[in-house]
Design a protein around this motif. Structure first.
Motif: not given
Length: 242
Positions: A202-205, A209-215, A91-95
């Protein structure tokens, strides 16, 4: 034989042993004899001892005064704990990736991976070949995001949590077709694809927060699948042995 220019000899021997543990050549409970390993790797006992201490820190082997070093047995709890840690760290990675954005090259590569993932997950045929290809693509997907985060310490810890001998090999692929059919089925793969699609969006946008939560949710869903299906794949126990 260990090549002399591959890091230190101890690290090279550790890599040699680690690969055999993770891929199932060295089974849980196997006694790791210094002299035998030295003979097989063409090294003295000193780098072998260094390697075994390193693997002990990674919790792949355990030491006891009476037996020396043996390959550790992993339990269902160990597996679930690893998924819990991965959920937080990936999740941190995606953040991190969402904060700075994907490189153009990585973005294009993600598009390629996702396209092939869709073809595999929603194709007309689902069998051993397709399931193994899915896990190869899944490995590439997660590893690409870890590389984009550009945090070697974070990436190193995540890789350590992925080392689950006899379940996943060094490329995070289930070890056998029977494990694939019993632990992760076609429906699980399709769910995972949809998760990946949402994570990439989410990452592209640049939705931090959203990308972290989704992962986190994605990995915890895989954890639930593993927990639910474990007893089917390994009936009668909380540890997995061949």
């Amino acid at each position: 034989m260990i090549e002399p220019d591959t890091g230190t000899r101890g690290e090279a021997v550790a890599a040699w042993i680690r690969e055999r543990i993770v891929n199932g050549a060295l089974l849980p409970g196997a006694h790791l004899q210094e002299q035998a390993i030295g003979n097989l790797t063409g090294t003295s006992r000193t780098p072998v001892r260094e390697a075994l201490k390193l693997l002990q820190r990674e919790q792949l082997v355990i030491y006891s005064p009476n037996r020396g070093y043996v390959v550790r047995r992993f339990s269902l709890k160990d597996i679930l704990d690893a998924f819990d840690v991965r959920a937080t760290l990936e999740g941190m990675v995606c953040r991190l990736v969402a904060e700075k954005g994907l490189s153009a090259e990585a973005d294009a590569r993600l598009t390629e991976i996702m396209s092939e993932m869709h073809a595999v997950a929603f194709g007309t045929i689902w069998g051993e070949r397709e399931s193994f290809r899915w896990f190869d693509l899944n490995f590439l997907f997660h590893r690409l995001l870890i590389e984009q985060a550009d945090n070697p310490m974070l990436g190193g810890v995540i890789i350590q949590t992925q080392r689950l001998p006899l379940i996943f090999d060094t490329n995070q692929r289930l070890q056998s077709a029977s494990q694939v059919s019993r632990l992760f089925g076609e429906a699980d793969t399709q769910r995972s694809y949809r998760d990946h699609l949402a994570i990439v969006a989410a990452i592209r946008a640049r939705d931090v927060d959203g990308s972290e939560q989704l992962m986190r949710k994605h990995i915890l869903s895989s954890r639930e699948t593993m927990q639910r299906n474990f007893s089917k794949a390994y009936p009668g126990g909380q540890t997995y042995d061949p």
